[in-house]
Design a protein around this motif. Structure first.
Motif, short mmCIF file in Angstrom:
data_model
loop_
_atom_site.label_atom_id
_atom_site.label_comp_id
_atom_site.label_asym_id
_atom_site.label_seq_id
_atom_site.Cartn_x
_atom_site.Cartn_y
_atom_site.Cartn_z
N ASP A 137 -37.86 -26.58 24.60
CA ASP A 137 -36.63 -26.23 25.32
C ASP A 137 -35.79 -25.29 24.45
OD1 ASP A 137 -34.26 -26.09 26.73
OD2 ASP A 137 -34.14 -28.24 27.13
N GLN A 138 -36.07 -24.00 24.57
CA GLN A 138 -35.41 -23.02 23.70
C GLN A 138 -33.91 -22.95 23.96
OE1 GLN A 138 -37.28 -19.23 23.13
NE2 GLN A 138 -39.32 -20.01 23.61
N ALA A 139 -33.50 -23.09 25.18
CA ALA A 139 -32.07 -23.05 25.48
C ALA A 139 -31.34 -24.21 24.81
CB ALA A 139 -31.85 -23.09 26.99
N LYS A 140 -31.95 -25.39 24.86
CA LYS A 140 -31.35 -26.56 24.23
C LYS A 140 -31.31 -26.40 22.71
CE LYS A 140 -29.67 -30.78 24.14
NZ LYS A 140 -28.29 -31.07 24.65
N VAL A 141 -32.39 -25.82 22.15
CA VAL A 141 -32.42 -25.58 20.70
C VAL A 141 -31.26 -24.68 20.29
CG1 VAL A 141 -33.70 -24.46 18.83
CG2 VAL A 141 -34.90 -25.94 20.44
N SER A 142 -31.07 -23.60 21.04
CA SER A 142 -29.99 -22.67 20.73
C SER A 142 -28.62 -23.34 20.83
CB SER A 142 -30.05 -21.47 21.69
OG SER A 142 -28.99 -20.59 21.45
N GLN A 143 -28.44 -24.17 21.86
CA GLN A 143 -27.18 -24.88 22.05
C GLN A 143 -26.93 -25.84 20.89
OE1 GLN A 143 -27.08 -27.21 25.62
NE2 GLN A 143 -25.15 -28.21 25.12
N LEU A 144 -27.96 -26.56 20.47
CA LEU A 144 -27.82 -27.52 19.38
C LEU A 144 -27.52 -26.83 18.06
CD1 LEU A 144 -30.65 -30.06 20.25
CD2 LEU A 144 -28.21 -30.59 20.03
N LEU A 145 -28.17 -25.69 17.82
CA LEU A 145 -27.92 -24.98 16.56
C LEU A 145 -26.47 -24.56 16.45
CD1 LEU A 145 -31.11 -22.74 16.19
CD2 LEU A 145 -30.55 -24.83 14.95
N THR A 146 -25.87 -24.17 17.56
CA THR A 146 -24.46 -23.79 17.56
C THR A 146 -23.59 -24.96 17.11
OG1 THR A 146 -24.81 -22.19 19.34
CG2 THR A 146 -22.56 -22.95 18.97
N HIS A 168 -42.13 -26.19 10.95
CA HIS A 168 -43.39 -25.64 11.47
C HIS A 168 -43.42 -25.72 13.00
CE1 HIS A 168 -47.49 -24.27 11.35
NE2 HIS A 168 -47.94 -25.36 11.95
N SER A 169 -42.91 -26.82 13.56
CA SER A 169 -42.86 -26.94 15.02
C SER A 169 -41.97 -25.86 15.62
CB SER A 169 -42.35 -28.33 15.41
OG SER A 169 -43.23 -29.34 14.98
N ALA A 170 -40.86 -25.57 14.94
CA ALA A 170 -39.97 -24.51 15.42
C ALA A 170 -40.68 -23.16 15.41
CB ALA A 170 -38.71 -24.46 14.56
N GLU A 171 -41.49 -22.92 14.36
CA GLU A 171 -42.28 -21.68 14.32
C GLU A 171 -43.15 -21.53 15.56
OE1 GLU A 171 -43.95 -19.98 10.36
OE2 GLU A 171 -44.13 -22.15 10.22
N GLN A 172 -43.78 -22.63 15.96
CA GLN A 172 -44.70 -22.58 17.10
C GLN A 172 -43.95 -22.48 18.43
OE1 GLN A 172 -46.82 -26.26 16.11
NE2 GLN A 172 -48.60 -25.04 15.49
N THR A 173 -42.91 -23.28 18.57
CA THR A 173 -42.17 -23.29 19.82
C THR A 173 -41.46 -21.96 20.09
OG1 THR A 173 -41.79 -25.67 19.65
CG2 THR A 173 -40.29 -24.43 21.07
N THR A 195 -42.29 -16.46 19.92
CA THR A 195 -42.03 -15.15 20.53
C THR A 195 -40.68 -14.57 20.12
OG1 THR A 195 -41.10 -16.23 22.49
CG2 THR A 195 -43.48 -15.72 22.52
N ASP A 196 -39.90 -15.35 19.39
CA ASP A 196 -38.56 -14.90 19.00
C ASP A 196 -38.35 -15.17 17.50
OD1 ASP A 196 -35.92 -14.21 18.69
OD2 ASP A 196 -35.15 -15.49 20.31
N PRO A 197 -38.81 -14.26 16.63
CA PRO A 197 -38.70 -14.48 15.18
C PRO A 197 -37.27 -14.76 14.72
CG PRO A 197 -40.13 -12.62 15.63
CD PRO A 197 -39.50 -13.01 16.94
N ASN A 198 -36.30 -14.09 15.31
CA ASN A 198 -34.91 -14.31 14.89
C ASN A 198 -34.45 -15.73 15.18
OD1 ASN A 198 -34.49 -11.70 13.88
ND2 ASN A 198 -34.04 -10.92 15.93
N ALA A 199 -34.95 -16.30 16.28
CA ALA A 199 -34.61 -17.68 16.61
C ALA A 199 -35.23 -18.64 15.60
CB ALA A 199 -35.07 -18.02 18.02
N GLU A 245 -43.94 -8.07 2.40
CA GLU A 245 -43.30 -6.84 2.83
C GLU A 245 -41.91 -7.15 3.39
OE1 GLU A 245 -44.35 -3.73 2.52
OE2 GLU A 245 -46.15 -4.42 1.48
N ASP A 246 -40.99 -6.24 3.16
CA ASP A 246 -39.62 -6.43 3.63
C ASP A 246 -39.54 -6.06 5.11
OD1 ASP A 246 -36.97 -6.71 4.03
OD2 ASP A 246 -36.34 -5.15 2.62
N SER A 247 -39.35 -7.08 5.94
CA SER A 247 -39.25 -6.85 7.38
C SER A 247 -37.81 -6.65 7.82
CB SER A 247 -39.82 -8.05 8.14
OG SER A 247 -39.02 -9.20 7.91
N GLY A 248 -36.88 -6.87 6.88
CA GLY A 248 -35.47 -6.81 7.24
C GLY A 248 -34.95 -8.13 7.76
N ARG A 249 -35.83 -9.14 7.84
CA ARG A 249 -35.40 -10.44 8.34
C ARG A 249 -35.35 -11.50 7.24
NH1 ARG A 249 -38.83 -9.19 13.15
NH2 ARG A 249 -40.56 -10.09 11.99
#
Length: 773
Positions: free
Chosen positions: A180-189, A219-224, A227-231, A377-381
């Motif tokens: 649940d990416q939306a819930k993850v984002s809400q919780l991180l806030t 690691h689970s966050a990496e998988q979930t 598609t959104d490296p910044n997340a 390599e420096d990806s800027g992230r």
């Protein structure tokens, strides 16, 4: 982080005594009032002082329904309670019993926090609670703590925060595992609002279950969120801060360093190491000293060559060197950096740190490590790309203990920091020509340049010694870098010592980085200013003393200028793939990169940060310098100083400034020296403001208003830190018009010192040349 200790037994005893005394005073107040009332209140002031204006918590006779907080503490409009007046007995009663309630609330709070699973019990039997430090820029810290250290805040940042940590850990884990990416984002806030609170982190981590489970959550966050490296990086950054809070000693976090490093050592997986490096190096996170030292001590024996290949995003973004993250975290914890890098040892009779065998072997491991092999390599992230960036950050932090005050513990810290700094300088100045340490200017990232500039900036006496030819046996107190015996792991029978060439090489290697140069020059400016003031305040000080001070300052400027200009020129030649670059373009680039930093050195050396009249900017300049373990941004320093003159570099190289004037670095230093002479009252005949007796308007226009007299004919102080380029140019003209022998002589001390230093500094840069590889 601010932790407060409380002895619950003593606090309970004191709280009971205060309640008893408050009850006694309340009874006496009532008796006095009744006696006055029975006699028709013959004295008005007695009636006023004894009247029951409100009720102290738990005291009868006050106004019914007087407000009280849930824990029983006073909520009257003033900390005194009652009518808010210390001149009334009701107010005193409320204050006394309110204080008792505050003590009781803290006692209850720390015990409840411990019972909730947070190990806040100290070895001496006291308990700890946490409150956040004052925000950056707070000037009245006493007022801050008076408003912050309340029972409601103690609860909010401890038991309530702990409860939130446990709950939100469960919620985040569920949201990540369900995708649940939306819930993850809400919780991180929400989590980001509390992520640095130790009690929050402690229960959050405990809820996760341990180091492997915590890393599995990453690691689970990496998988979930693949598609959104910044997340993914947002999750890691947040969890890094949370772990930093949990790692604090006051919440039992010391053991976590051993837990995580043991988990990595027992199962050396690339993904696991990359995740741990990402967590521990999260920008702005603060990890506990015990956590970092214990983790590094175990991880230094983990062979990076035996790590399995990583498969996740973090393995592509973060180095898999097991030491990288903890060393980077030490960059924000100078005590941990000093403790780990100086190890165990003793201070000898000369004040030098003598490490034990274990510490020397630690340095053998660190300096024999192939740091460059495991970078990404420096990806800027990512924020932890190489282990050497973390290593230099730890060196910078540890070096901040150099030149401490004269207390016994500070002298030992100074000796430890000197040992660490010398080892770091010799190591990172190596170029492989002697078969030992091999680094090149191309190996130095922006972060490495700034970090090593911090190390040199915290050793200004040795930089000045190299520039002036005085070597490292200077007259300043404290241990010297030149006295450190450095073991060479490739040739233990042939130890190393630091030489001026090592300093030259490092300055060359960061000489094309303006922020790195400013980091060095700002601290050198402070050193030269303090050195000059001390010398001028000694009996018999005079023109020759001033000459020597300006000679040393000028030598440092010329030394840095020569090395940095050489690096800028070499870069431009390499970029153009030619035997030489266009001279005009080179000069312009040198003025842009080097000139401002040298002007900062000159300005601070002349005026001193605390004496600058840059208004509100001066305290910022001082705070930048006191953060001795961190690099200084040029733009911030220039703004803090209220601007610096636009100057060119080189005694014969003039650069047109924005206001049409043409000055160079040494003109600026001379002009500031002339102001110094005037401000010290060293003129025998007070010179008139040139042009003030002439009717020639052109002559008058040549001389601005930087030199004026008050109504009694006395000169007004000339501020050497606020001279513009045009004013510097006009000061040079003014100086030429002073012809009487006495005043000409004292100005010649300044001129001669600056000229002598310019020659010496450039000469010593050539006599101890850098490695330009």
């Amino acid at each position: 982080m601010a932790f407060f200790k409380i002895d619950t037994e003593k606090a309970t005893t004191q709280s009971n005594r205060l309640n008893e005394y408050g009850t006694f005073v309340a009874t006496e107040r009532s008796n006095i009032y009744k006696s006055s009332e029975n006699n028709s209140h013959p004295v008005g002031t007695v009636e006023e002082a004894a009247r029951a204006y409100g009720s102290a918590p738990g005291v009868s006779g006050g106004t019914p329904g007087a407000p009280a907080s849930p824990d029983g503490s006073s909520t009257q409009p003033d900390a005194l309670g009652g009518d808010g007046s210390p001149t009334t007995l009701a107010g005193c009663v409320s204050a006394i019993i309110g204080l008792a309630a505050e003590l009781k609330a803290r006692t209850t709070e720390v015990i409840n926090l411990n019972q909730s699973g947070v190990n806040n019990l100290n070895a001496d039997g006291t308990y700890s609670y946490y409150l956040p430090d004052p925000p950056e820029g707070t000037t009245d810290t006493a007022a801050y703590w008076a408003s912050m250290d309340t029972s409601s805040n103690v609860r909010a940042y401890n038991t309530e925060s702990a409860a939130n940590g446990k709950r939100q850990a469960q919620e985040l884990e569920t949201a990540i595992n369900s995708g649940d990416q939306a819930k993850v984002s809400q919780l991180l806030t929400e989590i980001d609002k509390h992520r640095d609170v130790p009690a929050y982190g402690a229960t959050f981590y405990k809820q996760c279950g341990g180091p492997n489970e915590y890393l599995s959550l990453v690691h689970s966050a990496e998988q979930t969120l693949s598609t959104d490296p910044n997340a993914v990086l947002h999750v890691v950054n947040t969890l890094g801060h949370v772990l930093g809070g949990a790692s604090q000693s006051a919440v039992g976090g010391d053991s976590l360093g051993k837990e995580f490093s043991a988990a990595i050592k027992g199962s050396p997986l690339g993904d696991k190491v990359a995740a741990f490096n990402a967590l521990t190096s999260a920008p702005g996170s603060l990890y506990g000293t015990g956590f970092l030292v214990d983790a590094a001590t175990i991880l230094e024996d983990v062979d990076p060559n035996k790590l399995s290949a990583g498969t996740g995003l973090l393995s592509l973004e973060f180095t898999k060197d097991p030491m990288a993250g903890v060393l980077a975290a030490m960059g924000n914890n100078s005590k941990a950096a000093l403790t780990y890098l100086s190890g165990t040892g003793s201070v000898d009779a000369e004040g030098n740190w003598v490490p034990d065998e274990k510490t020397q072997k630690r340095w053998d491991k660190l300096t024999s490590r192939d740091w460059k092999k495991y970078g990404v390599e420096d990806s800027g992230r990512s924020w932890c790309k190489t282990g050497q960036e973390g290593f230099t950050a730890a060196l910078a932090a540890a070096s901040s203990y150099r030149n401490a005050d004269s207390t016994s513990s500070s002298r030992e810290s100074d000796a430890r920091a000197t040992y660490v700094s010398a080892n770091g300088i010799v190591y990172f100045a190596g170029d492989g020509t002697d078969g030992r340490y091999s680094w090149s200017k191309g190996d130095f990232t922006d972060a490495m340049q700034k970090n090593m500039a911090v190390v040199l900036g915290n050793s200004p006496e040795e930089v000045s010694g190299a520039a002036s030819g005085g070597g490292f046996d200077n007259e300043d107190d404290g241990p010297s870098l030149g006295n450190v015996i450095i073991r060479n792991p490739k040739d233990p029978k042939n130890p190393l010592t630091m030489r001026p060439g090592h300093i030259s090489t490092l300055i060359y290697r960061f000489g094309n980085n303006e922020d790195a140069l400013t980091t060095l020059t700002a601290r050198l400016g402070e050193y030269h200013h303090d050195h000059k003031e001390a010398a001028m305040n000694t009996p018999g000080a005079g023109g020759q003393t001033l000459h020597d001070a300006y000679a040393r300052t000028s030598a440092s400027m010329a030394y840095i200028e020569s090395l940095a200009n050489s690096r800028v020129s070499d870069d431009m030649i390499a970029a153009q793939q030619a035997q030489s670059a266009d001279e005009k373009a080179v000069k312009a680039r040198q003025a842009e990169v080097v000139g401002t930093s040298l002007s900062i050195l000159s300005t601070i050396a002349a005026a001193g940060v605390t004496e600058l009249t840059a208004g509100s900017g001066a305290p910022l300049a001082l705070s930048l310098l006191t953060a001795a373990g961190q690099p200084i941004a040029t733009d911030l320093m220039v703004d803090a100083l209220g601007g610096v003159p636009d100057v060119g570099t080189g005694g014969s190289t003039n650069t047109s400034s924005g206001d049409g004037s043409t000055v160079n670095t040494y003109d600026e230093l001379k002009a500031q020296g002339y102001a110094d002479v005037a401000n010290r009252g060293m003129f025998q005949q007070q010179p008139e403001k040139p042009g003030e007796k002439t009717t020639d308007q052109n002559a008058k226009a040549k001389h601005p208003d930087w030199y004026v007299k008050d109504e009694n004919g006395n000169p007004v102080r000339i501020d050497p830190g606020s001279l513009s380029s045009k004013q510097i140019e006009k000061m040079m003209n003014w100086e030429n018009e002073i012809t009487n022998d006495d005043d000409r002589g004292v100005l010649n001390y300044v001129d001669g010192g600056v000229a002598e230093g310019e020659t010496n500094g450039g000469g010593h840069a050539r006599s101890a040349p850098p490695s330009t590889k």
